[in-house]
Design a protein around this motif. Structure first.
Motif, PDB file in Angstrom:
ATOM      1  N   VAL A 165      18.336   8.300  -4.476  1.00 43.84           N
ATOM      2  CA  VAL A 165      17.517   8.533  -5.669  1.00 43.84           C
ATOM      3  C   VAL A 165      17.165   7.175  -6.270  1.00 43.84           C
ATOM      4  O   VAL A 165      18.016   6.285  -6.378  1.00 43.84           O
ATOM      5  CB  VAL A 165      18.268   9.394  -6.697  1.00 43.84           C
ATOM      6  CG1 VAL A 165      17.489   9.479  -8.011  1.00 43.84           C
ATOM      7  CG2 VAL A 165      18.511  10.791  -6.140  1.00 43.84           C
ATOM      8  N   CYS A 166      15.894   7.016  -6.653  1.00 37.74           N
ATOM      9  CA  CYS A 166      15.403   5.722  -7.133  1.00 37.74           C
ATOM     10  C   CYS A 166      14.756   5.869  -8.501  1.00 37.74           C
ATOM     11  O   CYS A 166      13.922   6.761  -8.703  1.00 37.74           O
ATOM     12  CB  CYS A 166      14.368   5.157  -6.160  1.00 37.74           C
ATOM     13  SG  CYS A 166      14.853   5.275  -4.428  1.00 37.74           S
ATOM     14  N   GLY A 167      15.104   4.980  -9.398  1.00 36.24           N
ATOM     15  CA  GLY A 167      14.539   5.029 -10.740  1.00 36.24           C
ATOM     16  C   GLY A 167      13.514   3.957 -11.003  1.00 36.24           C
ATOM     17  O   GLY A 167      12.868   3.946 -12.054  1.00 36.24           O
TER      18      GLY A 167
ATOM     19  N   GLU B 195       0.827  -1.200   0.000  1.00 39.11           N
ATOM     20  CA  GLU B 195       0.000   0.000   0.000  1.00 39.11           C
ATOM     21  C   GLU B 195       0.867   1.259   0.000  1.00 39.11           C
ATOM     22  O   GLU B 195       0.552   2.238  -0.687  1.00 39.11           O
ATOM     23  CB  GLU B 195      -0.914   0.010   1.229  1.00 39.11           C
ATOM     24  CG  GLU B 195      -1.880   1.188   1.294  1.00 39.11           C
ATOM     25  CD  GLU B 195      -2.845   1.239   0.115  1.00 39.11           C
ATOM     26  OE1 GLU B 195      -3.254   2.355  -0.258  1.00 39.11           O
ATOM     27  OE2 GLU B 195      -3.171   0.164  -0.437  1.00 39.11           O
ATOM     28  N   VAL B 196       1.962   1.253   0.753  1.00 45.45           N
ATOM     29  CA  VAL B 196       2.866   2.400   0.777  1.00 45.45           C
ATOM     30  C   VAL B 196       3.511   2.591  -0.589  1.00 45.45           C
ATOM     31  O   VAL B 196       3.600   3.716  -1.104  1.00 45.45           O
ATOM     32  CB  VAL B 196       3.941   2.233   1.871  1.00 45.45           C
ATOM     33  CG1 VAL B 196       5.054   3.272   1.701  1.00 45.45           C
ATOM     34  CG2 VAL B 196       3.314   2.360   3.254  1.00 45.45           C
ATOM     35  N   ILE B 197       3.965   1.506  -1.205  1.00 45.89           N
ATOM     36  CA  ILE B 197       4.590   1.606  -2.523  1.00 45.89           C
ATOM     37  C   ILE B 197       3.586   2.117  -3.554  1.00 45.89           C
ATOM     38  O   ILE B 197       3.920   2.937  -4.422  1.00 45.89           O
ATOM     39  CB  ILE B 197       5.178   0.248  -2.946  1.00 45.89           C
ATOM     40  CG1 ILE B 197       6.391  -0.075  -2.053  1.00 45.89           C
ATOM     41  CG2 ILE B 197       5.592   0.261  -4.416  1.00 45.89           C
ATOM     42  CD1 ILE B 197       6.973  -1.446  -2.279  1.00 45.89           C
ATOM     43  N   LYS B 198       2.363   1.663  -3.442  1.00 45.59           N
ATOM     44  CA  LYS B 198       1.302   2.144  -4.344  1.00 45.59           C
ATOM     45  C   LYS B 198       1.110   3.648  -4.179  1.00 45.59           C
ATOM     46  O   LYS B 198       0.954   4.386  -5.163  1.00 45.59           O
ATOM     47  CB  LYS B 198       0.002   1.401  -4.032  1.00 45.59           C
ATOM     48  CG  LYS B 198      -1.180   1.789  -4.910  1.00 45.59           C
ATOM     49  CD  LYS B 198      -2.416   0.978  -4.528  1.00 45.59           C
ATOM     50  CE  LYS B 198      -3.619   1.413  -5.358  1.00 45.59           C
ATOM     51  NZ  LYS B 198      -4.849   0.646  -4.962  1.00 45.59           N
TER      52      LYS B 198
ATOM     53  N   VAL C 186      12.396   0.239  -2.886  1.00 51.49           N
ATOM     54  CA  VAL C 186      12.308  -0.635  -1.712  1.00 51.49           C
ATOM     55  C   VAL C 186      13.617  -0.617  -0.933  1.00 51.49           C
ATOM     56  O   VAL C 186      13.636  -0.515   0.299  1.00 51.49           O
ATOM     57  CB  VAL C 186      11.942  -2.081  -2.132  1.00 51.49           C
ATOM     58  CG1 VAL C 186      12.107  -3.044  -0.957  1.00 51.49           C
ATOM     59  CG2 VAL C 186      10.517  -2.120  -2.657  1.00 51.49           C
ATOM     60  N   SER C 187      14.729  -0.704  -1.653  1.00 56.50           N
ATOM     61  CA  SER C 187      16.042  -0.670  -0.999  1.00 56.50           C
ATOM     62  C   SER C 187      16.262   0.644  -0.262  1.00 56.50           C
ATOM     63  O   SER C 187      16.760   0.667   0.871  1.00 56.50           O
ATOM     64  CB  SER C 187      17.139  -0.880  -2.046  1.00 56.50           C
ATOM     65  OG  SER C 187      18.416  -0.777  -1.463  1.00 56.50           O
TER      66      SER C 187
END
Length: 407
Positions: free
Chosen positions: A197-199, A170-173, A205-206
């Motif tokens: 920074v995430c692509g 739910e958080v990732i969504k 998640v990491s």
């Protein structure tokens, strides 16, 4: 008579060492004709120490020396003075302060905790009060206030660590309603600790797994494309503000990292500190930069105007650094965050306007004195005591059954 300035630094913070560097720089530049400098070092286990040895940067290479030779003290109000008293017997007074200059960074010290203690005992101090310190350290509070003030920012979401642990999907969504790339930040740390920074989802998640090691509250923001990072310092309080020169910070990374800011190259010594230290950082003064930044007059003015508004919206005081993100292609300006007590006290931004570090410190102390006078001029308590006559009107009847339990 010299003003006794207690310079507080250190503390239980991931930015502990950065604070030591900044404090060494500041103590070396305080005008010794005007001020008597009293160093007050807070260890990582929250013990307070004072002593002349604490002005020497080399001491901090072996912290056991401080506990062995420094004076372990408490600061409190006594008989009209703010005193430093030894904790061990005999509990003698070893110093006094007229005003405190906090040169602290990060959680437990810059975030209102220290300011709350200083305000509680009533000692004059430099910089933002409790409220401005809290919102200046918590990036979520900060951004929510700026959002209400309609200042330009990137889109963001935030969540608690418990939300993520209970329902990761739910958080990732929620986060993925933003557009990649995004940047993940612990809400209350500084110096780029725990930031990534995430692509894509795997990197997200990491990054979240890492960030929750530092904080219970996590902020995720959209990354500005064609990025140019610029910083500006603001000096003043809610009544008056002035701005420094603007710098462009340079990094080989996607954002200015802890290493960019503070890790030395082993060749120099601390700027503003007499004792050389092998491999030492110069604090934020060592970061690669263009000063002044290459900006159009329109963008420059927008940065200056937004910086003043942002500083005032938070109720900040003293000398803060405000960081901006600029899209070089569109010239769109986004405010990023404020540093209520910036690394190296951002002296290099004022020097670029031909205002030397000693003058910056003078102005900060003068603002602190003015803030203190305003604070004590307000009504905080009443002379009347509503408890007088309480017993006569039967107010203690309910306490009879507690007799003996209150002893």
């Amino acid at each position: 008579m010299k003003i006794k300035v207690g310079v507080i630094f250190g503390g239980e913070s991931v930015e502990h060492e950065v604070s030591v560097i900044s404090a060494m720089q500041a103590m070396n530049k305080l005008d010794q004709e005007k001020y008597e400098i009293i160093p007050i070092y807070i260890t990582k286990d929250r013990e307070w120490y004072t002593g002349e040895m604490l002005k020497d940067i080399e001491v901090y290479q072996d912290l056991s020396l401080i506990k062995k030779y420094g004076k372990n003290v408490v600061l409190y109000y006594r008989d009209g003075s703010f005193v430093l008293q030894k904790k061990s017997f005999p509990r003698t007074i070893v110093g006094e302060v007229d005003i405190v200059l906090p040169v602290v960074h990060g959680t437990n010290v810059e975030d209102g905790g220290l300011q709350g203690y200083l305000q509680t005992i009533g000692v004059p101090f430099v910089g933002s009060d409790v409220y401005a310190s809290v919102v200046g350290q918590d990036k979520v509070f900060m951004k929510d206030i700026w959002k209400n003030a309609k200042l330009p920012m990137t889109d963001y979401v935030w969540f608690y660590d418990i939300d993520y642990k209970q329902d990761r999907d739910e958080v990732i969504k929620k986060v993925e309603k933003l557009s990649y790339p995004v940047i993940v930040k612990p809400a209350t740390t500084g110096s780029s600790v725990g930031i990534a920074v995430c692509g894509n989802r795997e990197e997200l998640v990491s990054a979240i797994d890492d960030a929750i090691q530092y904080d219970k509250k996590i902020l995720v923001e959209e990354v500005v494309q064609n990025l140019k990072e610029v910083n500006i310092a603001v000096m003043g309080n809610y009544e008056h503000q002035k701005v420094s020169e603007i710098e462009e910070v340079l990094s080989a990374n996607k954002f200015l990292t802890y290493a960019d800011k503070y890790i030395g190259d082993g060749k120099g010594k601390l700027k503003g500190v007499k004792a050389p230290v092998k491999g030492a950082s110069k604090g934020m003064a060592s970061a690669n930069r263009k000063l002044p930044a290459e900006l159009s007059e329109k963008v420059r003015k927008e940065v200056e105007d937004v910086a003043r508004e942002a500083f005032r919206a938070l109720g900040s005081s003293g000398n803060s650094r405000i960081d901006f993100l600029v899209d070089e292609k569109t010239n769109k300006v986004y405010i990023n965050e404020i540093n209520s007590i910036p690394g190296s006290l951002a002296f290099y931004l004022w020097e670029a306007k031909e205002i030397d570090f000693s003058t910056v410190l003078d102005e900060m102390i003068n603002i602190g004195v003015k803030d203190y006078k305003k604070r004590v001029s307000k009504t905080h308590s009443f002379e009347t005591n509503i408890l007088q006559g309480f017993a006569a009107h039967g107010g203690v009847k309910g306490l009879k059954g507690m007799k003996g339990k209150l002893r």
